[in-house]
Design an enzyme around this catalytic site. Structure first.
Site, PDB file in Angstrom:
ATOM      1  CE  LYS A 186      52.075  41.748  44.806  1.00  0.00           C
ATOM      2  NZ  LYS A 186      51.284  40.524  45.295  1.00  0.00           N
ATOM      3  NE  ARG A 224      45.697  40.608  37.156  1.00  0.00           N
ATOM      4  CZ  ARG A 224      46.204  40.533  38.272  1.00  0.00           C
ATOM      5  NH1 ARG A 224      46.429  41.448  39.027  1.00  0.00           N
ATOM      6  NH2 ARG A 224      46.815  39.209  38.793  1.00  0.00           N
ATOM      7  CG  ASN A 276      43.470  42.438  45.839  1.00  0.00           C
ATOM      8  OD1 ASN A 276      43.005  42.626  46.937  1.00  0.00           O
ATOM      9  ND2 ASN A 276      44.679  41.753  45.987  1.00  0.00           N
ATOM     10  CD  GLU A 284      52.815  40.156  41.858  1.00  0.00           C
ATOM     11  OE1 GLU A 284      53.639  39.459  42.504  1.00  0.00           O
ATOM     12  OE2 GLU A 284      51.569  40.149  41.954  1.00  0.00           O
ATOM     13  CG  ASP A 285      49.629  42.571  39.069  1.00  0.00           C
ATOM     14  OD1 ASP A 285      49.437  41.226  39.729  1.00  0.00           O
ATOM     15  OD2 ASP A 285      49.315  43.470  39.775  1.00  0.00           O
ATOM     16  CE1 TYR A 318      50.968  43.694  47.764  1.00  0.00           C
ATOM     17  CE2 TYR A 318      49.470  42.854  49.278  1.00  0.00           C
ATOM     18  CZ  TYR A 318      50.212  42.687  48.281  1.00  0.00           C
ATOM     19  OH  TYR A 318      50.129  41.385  47.571  1.00  0.00           O
ATOM     20  CG  ASP A 328      52.539  36.882  44.148  1.00  0.00           C
ATOM     21  OD1 ASP A 328      52.806  36.071  45.085  1.00  0.00           O
ATOM     22  OD2 ASP A 328      52.394  38.272  44.514  1.00  0.00           O
ATOM     23  CG  ASP A 329      49.361  37.876  39.965  1.00  0.00           C
ATOM     24  OD1 ASP A 329      49.015  38.333  40.751  1.00  0.00           O
ATOM     25  OD2 ASP A 329      50.250  38.314  39.061  1.00  0.00           O
TER      26      ASP A 329
HETATM   27  N1  LIG Z   1      44.128  38.107  46.858  1.00  0.00           N
HETATM   28  C1  LIG Z   1      45.154  37.949  46.155  1.00  0.00           C
HETATM   29  O1  LIG Z   1      46.227  37.698  46.745  1.00  0.00           O
HETATM   30  C2  LIG Z   1      45.208  38.003  44.609  1.00  0.00           C
HETATM   31  C3  LIG Z   1      44.217  38.637  44.072  1.00  0.00           C
HETATM   32  N2  LIG Z   1      44.102  38.699  42.711  1.00  0.00           N
HETATM   33  C4  LIG Z   1      42.984  39.588  42.224  1.00  0.00           C
HETATM   34  O2  LIG Z   1      42.163  38.860  41.503  1.00  0.00           O
HETATM   35  C5  LIG Z   1      41.703  39.536  40.407  1.00  0.00           C
HETATM   36  C6  LIG Z   1      41.546  38.809  39.039  1.00  0.00           C
HETATM   37  O3  LIG Z   1      43.082  38.518  38.601  1.00  0.00           O
HETATM   38  P1  LIG Z   1      43.490  37.536  37.585  1.00  0.00           P
HETATM   39  O4  LIG Z   1      42.920  36.056  37.891  1.00  0.00           O
HETATM   40  O5  LIG Z   1      45.091  37.565  37.483  1.00  0.00           O
HETATM   41  O6  LIG Z   1      42.802  38.237  36.336  1.00  0.00           O
HETATM   42  P2  LIG Z   1      42.576  37.475  35.054  1.00  0.00           P
HETATM   43  O7  LIG Z   1      42.219  38.484  34.084  1.00  0.00           O
HETATM   44  O8  LIG Z   1      43.534  36.405  34.717  1.00  0.00           O
HETATM   45  O9  LIG Z   1      41.121  36.616  35.024  1.00  0.00           O
HETATM   46  C7  LIG Z   1      39.663  37.242  35.381  1.00  0.00           C
HETATM   47  C8  LIG Z   1      38.761  36.321  35.203  1.00  0.00           C
HETATM   48  O10 LIG Z   1      37.598  37.220  35.340  1.00  0.00           O
HETATM   49  C9  LIG Z   1      36.594  36.722  34.560  1.00  0.00           C
HETATM   50  N3  LIG Z   1      35.682  37.873  34.624  1.00  0.00           N
HETATM   51  C10 LIG Z   1      35.864  39.313  34.437  1.00  0.00           C
HETATM   52  N4  LIG Z   1      34.859  39.942  34.618  1.00  0.00           N
HETATM   53  C11 LIG Z   1      33.841  39.198  34.855  1.00  0.00           C
HETATM   54  C12 LIG Z   1      32.421  39.051  35.101  1.00  0.00           C
HETATM   55  N5  LIG Z   1      31.765  40.308  35.007  1.00  0.00           N
HETATM   56  N6  LIG Z   1      31.642  38.254  35.355  1.00  0.00           N
HETATM   57  C13 LIG Z   1      32.359  36.726  35.391  1.00  0.00           C
HETATM   58  N7  LIG Z   1      33.610  36.694  35.467  1.00  0.00           N
HETATM   59  C14 LIG Z   1      34.456  37.738  35.150  1.00  0.00           C
HETATM   60  C15 LIG Z   1      37.387  36.752  33.352  1.00  0.00           C
HETATM   61  O11 LIG Z   1      36.758  36.162  32.466  1.00  0.00           O
HETATM   62  P3  LIG Z   1      37.086  35.952  30.765  1.00  0.00           P
HETATM   63  O12 LIG Z   1      38.134  34.891  30.967  1.00  0.00           O
HETATM   64  O13 LIG Z   1      35.649  35.451  30.118  1.00  0.00           O
HETATM   65  O14 LIG Z   1      37.851  37.202  30.405  1.00  0.00           O
HETATM   66  C16 LIG Z   1      38.531  36.031  33.791  1.00  0.00           C
HETATM   67  O15 LIG Z   1      38.396  34.764  33.565  1.00  0.00           O
HETATM   68  C17 LIG Z   1      42.344  40.837  40.515  1.00  0.00           C
HETATM   69  O16 LIG Z   1      41.418  41.776  40.819  1.00  0.00           O
HETATM   70  C18 LIG Z   1      43.356  40.570  41.386  1.00  0.00           C
HETATM   71  O17 LIG Z   1      43.841  41.778  41.830  1.00  0.00           O
HETATM   72  C19 LIG Z   1      45.020  38.406  41.957  1.00  0.00           C
HETATM   73  C20 LIG Z   1      46.112  37.646  42.373  1.00  0.00           C
HETATM   74  C21 LIG Z   1      46.224  37.591  43.990  1.00  0.00           C
HETATM   75  C1  LIG Z   2      47.559  40.456  45.378  1.00  0.00           C
HETATM   76  C2  LIG Z   2      47.868  40.180  43.545  1.00  0.00           C
HETATM   77  O1  LIG Z   2      49.022  39.846  43.617  1.00  0.00           O
HETATM   78  C3  LIG Z   2      47.118  40.849  43.026  1.00  0.00           C
HETATM   79  O2  LIG Z   2      46.175  41.301  43.307  1.00  0.00           O
HETATM   80  O3  LIG Z   2      47.495  40.817  41.867  1.00  0.00           O
HETATM   81 MG   LIG Z   3      49.351  40.495  41.733  1.00  0.00          MG
END
Ligand SMILES: NC(=O)C1=CN([C@@H]2O[C@H](COP(=O)(O)OP(=O)(O)OC[C@H]3O[C@@H](n4cnc5c(N)ncnc54)[C@H](OP(=O)(O)O)[C@@H]3O)[C@@H](O)[C@H]2O)C=CC1
Ligand SMILES: CC(=O)C(=O)O
Ligand SMILES: [Mg+2]
Length: 593
Positions: free
Chosen positions: A212, A194, A449, A284-285, A141, A307-308
């Site tokens: 997963k 993504r 991540n 997912e993603d 993972y 999941d996200d």
């Molecule tokens: N720990 C966990 O269980 C999980 C972790 N994650 C992680 O979270 C991260 C984001 O995932 P997700 O929400 O799906 O992605 P999205 O693409 O949906 O969201 C990313 C957000 O970050 C913003 N962003 C990007 N670059 C910057 C920056 N330099 N400064 C400020 N804001 C910024 C984007 O802005 P804008 O909207 O303006 O483009 C957007 O709003 C990934 O790395 C993923 O691996 C996700 C799910 C679960």
């Molecule tokens: C953990 C997870 O689902 C992610 O980083 O997208």
């Molecule tokens: Mg994910």
């Protein structure tokens, strides 16, 4: 005529089967032809008729036990000579494999070795993963799976999961029928746009559904044969991959708009037709411009879970509820600031506000006022509302524009800072020092991540807050020594949630996911944190106990499903935790007659 003779000979071999007392594995092939002429350019039929014994048994990942076949089994199943003479217990095999894995210094090599094991001896793979979860989770993972996806084309050995590409348009149902297992309970599907915080990896995103689902089995006890990893390949916008000769996906620009929607609609329809109403589809993603729409569109017609958006919301809310024991107050006493306003960020924000709404006299709108988000353009504020994506609008509060995170921390004065940006190193020294100047115990969650994208490291969080931060991250960090004291960090990852959540849906025969299930899962997770965990300053329970945690989550989710009339497995079992535990897949070998 030659081909006819081949066929006759083949049928002769098959006809012999009954005469062969041993019921041996019978592999008949027209490759055996005793021909002197070169037939390489002739069409060829890859005949393979087999029963699981002998060589075939050793090549069946579901049934293979390797050196653990007993003397009796070796006799009964025609394995004599096909294995070295030693007989190992499964425990000894586990020890040997672990020893071997530890010799690899490069995590990706361990990943490849684990995938090979999954493909050759499934029970040993799961035994290893279940009993060494803390050591092996970072391999199968995050973070290693991220690197594996980036290099998927070059490390590709055997296909895993089901690939559905635009070439299959109009035939998705037929493609689903090619999958060898018919009784599917969970599908994890990605379109690769993504992948973690690594961007569009197209078809190479397959590592994520595969990883997963191995957690669905190892952590949640869902049978491996009931799990189906799917990658939908609609092209990619990743130029590096498009120019890579080893890229395994469609070499075309990513489909968008109506073409994309229609393809997904065909997939969703085919899944329901093939597997019925109760198959769980975990998105997912996906990139957020599709993820929210897909969830909204299919949540009323299918059993879907993103999941996200939803899993991450549960794991973070669970961590926050537990963190209150360390930082004090109730959820509504706190001020939350997110870096990142996408799936994870707004999904978490939505669930926090729902929990506050449920537990206080505040309206949802009032509870939202406690939560602020920063995106790539700065603080999400009402003056930006017209140009904001739909999922950000509820968080566009009245405030003057603020451009960067540090300025936002100074302006909002959050007690809790959550990173969901997918961009590493954003929680700078100044940001964390400012958090520490506002709060006695700043709660800092760097959720992005893999590790390279984490908003800060554990060491940075503890050092820059002079050891006062309560820290959790999406990918794991080793313990940190700061001024002679050891700080153990928690892993805030949806892996705590989806295996148990999915099990709860499956065992209750749920037909839809309700937001109440998400709250139940978060509360169940928080209830599993022990006094010892708090004494160490961590807000999540140890992964060592994950099957017990998953059973507790499953029971709570199932319980809500029964309460809301969304469960179809009747009558309701009286002890849902026991029932969940009894449902769980065991990686122990079975005796063969
Ligand atoms: N720990 C966990 O269980 C999980 C972790 N994650 C992680 O979270 C991260 C984001 O995932 P997700 O929400 O799906 O992605 P999205 O693409 O949906 O969201 C990313 C957000 O970050 C913003 N962003 C990007 N670059 C910057 C920056 N330099 N400064 C400020 N804001 C910024 C984007 O802005 P804008 O909207 O303006 O483009 C957007 O709003 C990934 O790395 C993923 O691996 C996700 C799910 C679960
Ligand atoms: C953990 C997870 O689902 C992610 O980083 O997208
Ligand atoms: Mg994910």
């Amino acid at each position: 005529l030659k081909r006819l003779n081949s066929l006759r000979r083949l049928l002769g071999v098959l006809g012999d089967r009954g005469d062969r007392k041993n019921g041996l594995s019978v592999m008949a092939s027209n490759e055996d032809d005793n021909n002197t002429t070169n037939e390489d350019d002739q069409p060829f039929t890859p005949w393979a008729v087999s029963v699981a014994s002998g060589h075939t048994l050793l090549r069946s990942p579901q049934h293979n036990k390797g050196l653990a076949f007993t003397e009796k089994e070796r006799d009964a199943h025609y394995l004599r000579g096909l294995l070295p003479p030693a007989v190992f217990t499964q425990e000894l095999q586990e020890k040997r494999t672990l020893h071997l894995l530890r010799q690899y210094e490069v995590p990706l090599h361990k990943y490849i070795a684990m995938m090979d094991l999954q493909e050759t001896n499934e029970k040993l793979f799961y035994k290893l993963l279940i009993y060494n979860v803390e050591e092996l989770l970072p391999i199968v993972y995050t973070p290693t799976v991220g690197e594996a996806c980036q290099k998927y084309g070059s490390i590709y050995r055997r296909p895993q999961g089901l690939y559905i590409s635009l070439k299959d348009k109009g035939k998705i149902l037929e493609v689903l029928k090619n999958w060898p297992e018919k009784n599917i309970q969970v599908i994890v599907v990605t379109d690769g746009e993504r992948i973690l915080g690594l961007g569009d990896l197209g078809c190479q995103g397959m590592g994520i559904p595969v990883g997963k689902l191995s957690l669905y089995t190892a952590l949640g006890g869902v049978r491996p044969s009931a799990c189906l990893p799917v990658t939908i390949d609609v092209g990619t916008k990743n130029e590096t991959l498009l120019n890579d000769e080893f890229y395994i996906g469609l070499k075309q620009k990513r489909a968008t708009g109506e073409e994309y929607k229609e393809f997904l609609e065909e997939f969703m329809t085919a899944v329901k037709k093939n597997y019925g109403e109760k198959v769980l589809i975990q998105f997912e993603d996906f990139a957020n411009h599709n993820a929210f729409d897909l969830l909204t569109k299919y949540r009323t017609s299918h059993l879907v879970f993103n999941d996200d958006i939803q899993g991450t919301a549960c794991v973070v809310l669970g961590g926050l509820l537990s963190a209150l024991k360390l930082i004090g107050g109730t959820l509504s006493d706190h001020t939350f600031l997110f870096l990142g306003a996408g799936e994870a960020g707004t999904g978490i924000a939505e669930l926090i506000s729902l929990e506050i709404f449920k537990k206080t006299k505040l309206t949802v709108e009032e509870s939202r006022q406690k939560i602020w988000l920063v995106d790539s353009k700065g603080l999400v504020v009402s003056s930006r509302k017209d140009s904001l994506q739909q999922h950000k609008k509820p968080w566009a509060h009245d405030h003057e524009p603020v451009s960067g995170l540090l300025e936002a921390v100074k302006a909002i004065k959050p007690t809790i800072l959550i990173g969901t940006s997918g961009v590493g190193k954003q929680f700078t020294k100044e940001v964390i020092e400012t958090m520490a100047s506002i709060n006695a115990k700043p709660l800092i969650m760097a959720l992005s991540n893999p590790t390279s994208q984490s908003e800060c490291t554990a060491e940075e969080a503890y050092t820059w807050s002079q050891g006062r931060a309560i820290f959790a991250s999406g990918s794991p960090f080793d313990p940190v020594i700061y001024e002679g004291k050891e700080f153990v960090t928690g892993q805030s990852n949806n892996a705590y949630i989806f295996p148990g959540f999915g099990l709860g849906l499956i065992m209750s025969g749920a037909i839809r996911v309700h937001d109440e299930f998400l709250l139940a899962a978060a509360e169940a997770l928080a209830s599993q944190v022990t006094e010892e965990d708090y004494a160490e300053g961590i807000i999540y329970p140890s992964f060592k106990n994950i099957r017990k945690i998953s059973a507790t989550i499953a029971a709570k989710v199932a319980s809500r499903a029964y309460e809301y009339g969304l469960a179809s497995h009747l009558p309701r079992p009286s002890n849902l935790v026991k029932f969940a535990e009894n449902c769980m897949y065991s990686p122990t070998y079975r005796n063969y007659r």
